[in-house]
Design a protein around this motif. Structure first.
Motif, PDB file in Angstrom:
ATOM      1  N   PHE A  61      38.829  30.487  79.573  1.00  0.00           N
ATOM      2  CA  PHE A  61      38.073  29.923  78.445  1.00  0.00           C
ATOM      3  C   PHE A  61      37.636  30.935  77.385  1.00  0.00           C
ATOM      4  N   ARG A  62      37.618  32.236  77.721  1.00  0.00           N
ATOM      5  CA  ARG A  62      36.960  33.238  76.856  1.00  0.00           C
ATOM      6  C   ARG A  62      37.526  33.297  75.430  1.00  0.00           C
ATOM      7  N   SER A  63      38.863  33.176  75.299  1.00  0.00           N
ATOM      8  CA  SER A  63      39.391  33.330  73.941  1.00  0.00           C
ATOM      9  C   SER A  63      39.124  32.070  73.123  1.00  0.00           C
ATOM     10  N   GLN A  64      38.929  30.955  73.802  1.00  0.00           N
ATOM     11  CA  GLN A  64      38.765  29.688  73.082  1.00  0.00           C
ATOM     12  C   GLN A  64      37.305  29.373  72.748  1.00  0.00           C
ATOM     13  N   TYR A  65      36.408  29.680  73.680  1.00  0.00           N
ATOM     14  CA  TYR A  65      34.993  29.325  73.482  1.00  0.00           C
ATOM     15  C   TYR A  65      34.090  30.562  73.633  1.00  0.00           C
ATOM     16  N   PRO A  66      33.040  30.669  72.833  1.00  0.00           N
ATOM     17  CA  PRO A  66      32.119  31.798  73.015  1.00  0.00           C
ATOM     18  C   PRO A  66      31.216  31.610  74.232  1.00  0.00           C
ATOM     19  N   TYR A  67      31.050  30.363  74.652  1.00  0.00           N
ATOM     20  CA  TYR A  67      30.258  30.118  75.864  1.00  0.00           C
ATOM     21  C   TYR A  67      30.789  28.908  76.613  1.00  0.00           C
ATOM     22  N   LEU A  68      30.376  28.810  77.896  1.00  0.00           N
ATOM     23  CA  LEU A  68      30.613  27.616  78.692  1.00  0.00           C
ATOM     24  C   LEU A  68      29.254  27.020  79.016  1.00  0.00           C
ATOM     25  N   ARG A  69      29.214  25.737  79.283  1.00  0.00           N
ATOM     26  CA  ARG A  69      27.984  25.115  79.755  1.00  0.00           C
ATOM     27  C   ARG A  69      28.064  25.022  81.277  1.00  0.00           C
TER      28      ARG A  69
END
Ligand code: HEM
Length: 405
Positions: A32-40
């Protein structure tokens, strides 16, 4: 993973359960790191993934250290654990943090900690030689756990006869800093926290009555001179030091040993060249850290690359993810002793709360490793591979049996 959340102010972001995150945090973060700055996370927390953001949020004025909120969210509002959290430098901000940390800063300086190295070296050698004839040892309980506990007991001038009791109290209470406890564990942890508090209070009272030429007498003198802390605050900073240096370092020693024994080429290089010990410790802390994240709270809405974090959110600054971010560490999934590293290791945090025990932790880890490599024994993992639990906070490890020839 549940259906992504959509709100008018922020694009959709995946929400993950604890189980999904714990199963293989590196894979999840990488995906997920390249797509989103954070996860919930399922509990509502925002897991910050990228190195530049993790670094910045450690001292961003729009965030602050979490105080008693995390404990309150788990249903604890009074008692000895709450007393610890309310009075510790670790969970405070601003002036309270400054006055609690100040009397200890000098004592934990790199230069002074370096004086402890010969003692820690002897300790590691003794622990190994106590087990040598057995041809095997429990690396976690008979080696890694004892190095930080006996070292801090020595710093605090704890009588030898009390060391086993002290060690067992420290590891019972240090779970307070982890997320690996359930409501059923609370009464036992509360009793142990009370015992450790009383033990530390007694040590302080003794030094006030009969000062010695040691760390604790100096601390007491500084506390009395500053006259800024309450009696319970003075006690809880000593408890903070004991707890801050227990599970973190024990797990880190187990992890580094298993990572290195599993790489025979690197192990042989380490046996041949002691200069590689410090880079090996640093790389192990990056590759598989014992502290997977650092908590913060947002003081206002923060928008990160178009994704909003509402005011009052729990933020999980993921050291685990940020130290595998290729923007900071190229080829992050490679275990590379010789890679370039920032001057300040990210695993120890940053800003005003940067780890007080960093210098001591590094010495303990280096000496724990070099006693093994200097012995020239051929080590093998008897149990294994090592299981490391948790994607955030202080991570824990199972016992690891090593044997040798
Ligand atoms: C591998 C071992 C260790 C790691 C990875 C580690 C990591 C950290 C991190 C990330 C923080 C910052 C927490 C935050 O900002 O919320 C911290 C704080 C702290 N650490 Fe360590 N630590 C280690 C060993 C030690 C040792 C050996 C001691 C003491 C003997 C220690 C004492 C402390 C204390 C007292 C704080 C609180 C500092 C403050 O709030 O101002 N740590 N540590």
């Amino acid at each position: 993973m549940t259906t992504p959340e959509k709100s008018p102010s922020s694009p959709a972001v995946p929400i993950l359960s604890y189980a999904e995150l714990n199963a293989n945090p590196h894979e999840v973060y990488q995906a997920f790191r390249s797509q989103y700055p954070y996860l919930r996370r399922e509990d509502g927390a925002y897991i910050i993934l990228r190195a530049k953001d993790v670094q910045a949020f450690l001292s961003d004025p729009r965030t602050r250290q979490v105080e008693t909120e995390a404990l309150a969210a788990r249903g604890i509002s009074s008692g000895p654990i709450m007393e610890f959290v309310s009075n510790s430098m670790l969970f405070s901000n601003g002036d309270a943090h400054r006055r609690r940390r100040h009397p200890l800063t000098k004592s934990f300086a790199f230069r002074l900690m370096a004086d402890l190295r010969p003692k820690i070296r002897t300790l590691a050698e003794e622990l190994l030689s106590e087990n040598i004839s057995a041809g095997k040892m429990k690396l976690r309980d008979d080696y890694a756990a004892l190095i930080p506990a006996i070292t801090i007991a020595g710093v605090l001038g704890i009588p030898k006869a009390d060391v086993p009791l002290f060690t067992s109290m420290a590891y019972q209470v240090s779970r307070v800093l982890t997320t690996s406890w359930t409501p059923e564990d609370v009464p036992g942890m509360e009793a142990a926290t009370r015992d450790l508090r009383d033990y530390a209070a007694n040590l302080i009272a003794e030094r006030r009555r009969l000062p010695r030429n040691d760390f604790l007498s100096e601390y007491v003198a500084k506390v009395d001179e500053d006259a800024e802390m309450s009696a319970i605050e003075a006690v809880m900073q000593i408890v903070s030091v004991i707890l801050g240096g227990s599970d973190t370092t024990r797990a880190a020693i187990v992890i580094q040993t298993s990572l290195l024994i599993e790489r025979p080429d690197i192990w042989q290089a380490l046996c041949a060249d002691p200069e590689l010990t410090a880079p090996a410790v640093a790389e192990a802390l990056r590759y598989e850290p014992s502290v997977g994240s650092i908590p913060r709270l947002s003081l206002e809405e923060i928008v990160l690359d178009g994704y909003a974090i509402p005011r009052g959110s729990f933020m999980v600054l993921s050291t685990l993810s940020s130290m595998r971010d290729p923007d900071l560490f190229p080829n992050p999934n490679e275990f590379d002793l010789l890679r370039d590293r920032p001057k300040w290791h990210p695993v120890f945090g940053g800003g005003e709360h940067r780890c007080l025990g960093e210098a001591l932790a590094k010495i303990e880890m280096e000496e724990a490793l070099s006693a093994l490599t200097r012995s020239q024994l051929k080590f093998k993992l008897q149990s294994g591979p090592l299981r490391i639990h948790g994607h955030a906070g202080i991570r824990s490890v199972d016992e690891l049996e090593v044997q040798w020839m």
